[in-house]
Design an enzyme around this catalytic site. Structure first.
Site, PDB file in Angstrom:
ATOM      1  N   ILE A  32       0.856  -1.189   0.000  1.00 32.62           N
ATOM      2  CA  ILE A  32       0.000   0.000   0.000  1.00 32.62           C
ATOM      3  C   ILE A  32       0.894   1.241   0.000  1.00 32.62           C
ATOM      4  O   ILE A  32       1.677   1.448   0.920  1.00 32.62           O
ATOM      5  CB  ILE A  32      -0.874   0.005   1.270  1.00 32.62           C
ATOM      6  CG1 ILE A  32      -1.788  -1.211   1.239  1.00 32.62           C
ATOM      7  CG2 ILE A  32      -1.673   1.294   1.380  1.00 32.62           C
ATOM      8  CD1 ILE A  32      -2.569  -1.395   2.504  1.00 32.62           C
ATOM      9  N   ASP A  33       0.774   2.065  -1.038  1.00 34.67           N
ATOM     10  CA  ASP A  33       1.621   3.264  -1.071  1.00 34.67           C
ATOM     11  C   ASP A  33       0.852   4.461  -0.529  1.00 34.67           C
ATOM     12  O   ASP A  33      -0.283   4.331  -0.063  1.00 34.67           O
ATOM     13  CB  ASP A  33       2.167   3.503  -2.482  1.00 34.67           C
ATOM     14  CG  ASP A  33       1.065   3.824  -3.474  1.00 34.67           C
ATOM     15  OD1 ASP A  33      -0.065   4.175  -3.059  1.00 34.67           O
ATOM     16  OD2 ASP A  33       1.330   3.731  -4.688  1.00 34.67           O
TER      17      ASP A  33
END
Ligand SMILES: Cc1cc2nc3c(=O)[nH]c(=O)nc-3n(C[C@H](O)[C@H](O)[C@H](O)COP(=O)(O)O)c2cc1C
Lengths: 72, 315
Positions: A32-33
């Protein structure tokens, strides 16, 4: 309740089973960025009816849960 | 003449913003763009507040028109330069590489118009709520730090999601590109790559030559493994970096070290071997060196022809 909600959103986002997400999971390891985080926070806002002003960096699922709980 | 709500908002003549560019856009380039009727932007890059104050003073000595400052949120000096922007009464601030929420109130209270660069709909919505005057929707074809979604796809979705003006960035270098994003709902453009070859841009001549010679497939994205994707020209540096990225035996820290100093080597030294020459996909369309003011007037004139001609497409 917040943890379950977040786990559900993350699982849906990543196409995982909700029970594969734990408080200790690091967002980075989950893939997850920062843009994904903003998107999930916006979704949490509309689902929970709160305003969440993202400030510091959030690294784990547990930190995200604590942050959201502090705003409820 | 092409009108746009951002002209009134920013006090400019033409809705063209020169994107903040680390190691590239200093007070001289920003002033030249503003004098040409666009909005010039000084990059605060990863330098301290002293550097920024000198560049703002320089721009003010060269133009009476408004200009802006770009704050790179990953900079170790982001906090102090954010304060300088407010203290010096800069008209506009744009932000890159992150979420500027924690500085927004300070800027807005000081009367600075805040225009964040966004690469997603969710961040655009969050910025609108925090008081942004407009947003710059930047597609993945841009030079520099990039998101994945392309301009063609991102811009209309951001336009649908927010009520504030949307400025399009990424892949725009002429009047056709300007008209195209206007059709998508954007009311202005931010341009980076084409301004690299402006006469008033002080980067090394080798850099400008590389842009002029670039083809349609001249750029590559590196840095995805470390979570900060960057688009630059294909050079010995970027090829070596890309290879190292796929080397799973190489620790992340070593990969990180490979990139240190490469922007300076490109912009200041023109080092073809070790420099990282940030550029957008549109480099292939940039064919001549010009004054910044001529770049702006040429784009506006072309855009007018395309937009007026478009009425013939429907019968
Ligand atoms: C050499 C270079 C350096 C850049 N540095 C920054 C930067 O420091 N901060 C930022 O927000 N954007 C940066 N960008 C992005 C530009 O501001 C702009 O949004 C982008 O170049 C637009 O796409 P284009 O290159 O296709 O015109 C940079 C772009 C280039 C080409």
């Amino acid at each position: 309740m917040v943890f379950e909600k977040i786990a559900e959103i993350i699982a849906e986002h990543l196409g995982l089973a909700a029970d594969s997400v734990s408080r200790d999971s690091s967002l980075e390891d989950l893939g997850i960025d920062s843009l994904d985080t903003v998107e999930m926070v916006m979704q949490l806002e509309s689902d929970l009816g709160v305003e969440l002003e993202l400030e510091g960096k959030i690294s784990t699922v547990g930190e995200l849960v604590d942050f959201v709980e502090s705003k409820l | 003449m092409i009108n746009s709500p951002i002209c009134g908002l920013l006090g400019i003549e033409h809705p063209i913003i020169q994107g903040g560019m680390a190691w590239v856009s200093d007070g001289t380039l920003a002033a030249a763009v503003s004098n040409g009727g666009g909005l010039g932007i000084i990059s605060a890059m990863s330098a301290d507040a002293g550097y920024l104050s000198r560049q703002v003073a320089r721009a003010r000595s060269l133009t009476d028109r408004p200009f802006g400052v770009n704050v790179m949120l990953m900079s170790p000096y982001a906090g102090e330069v954010a304060r300088t922007v407010a203290d010096m009464g800069v008209s506009v601030v744009t932000t890159g590489a992150g979420n500027p929420s924690k500085y927004m109130k300070m800027w807005i209270d000081s009367g600075v118009a805040v225009i964040p660069v966004v690469a997603s709909v969710a961040l655009a919505r969050m910025m609108e709520r925090s008081g942004a005057s407009a947003v710059i929707a930047e597609g993945g074809e841009s030079g520099g730090h990039v998101g994945d979604t392309s301009t063609l796809v991102l811009v209309p979705q951001v336009c649908d999601a927010v009520g504030i003006p949307v400025i399009a960035a990424g892949g725009i270098a002429d009047g056709r590109g300007f008209a195209a994003v206007r059709a998508l709902g954007a009311c202005g453009v931010q341009i980076g790559t084409r301004f690299l070859v402006a006469d008033e841009c002080s980067i090394h001549d080798n850099y400008k030559d590389k842009i002029i010679k670039a083809s349609d497939i001249a750029t590559v994205v590196t840095g995805r493994r470390l979570g900060h994707a960057v688009r630059s020209l294909k050079t010995p540096f970027s090829r070596a970096y890309l290879k190292a990225e796929y080397d799973s035996a190489l620790p992340d820290e070593d990969l990180e070290k490979l990139g240190v100093g490469a922007l300076r080597l490109a912009a200041v030294e023109g080092d073809a071997e070790h420099g990282c020459f940030l550029a957008g996909q549109v480099a292939g369309m940039v064919k001549k060196r010009q004054r910044a003011a001529d770049i702006i007037s040429e784009i506006m004139a072309e855009a007018e022809v395309v937009i007026k001609g478009a009425s013939e497409w429907a019968v």
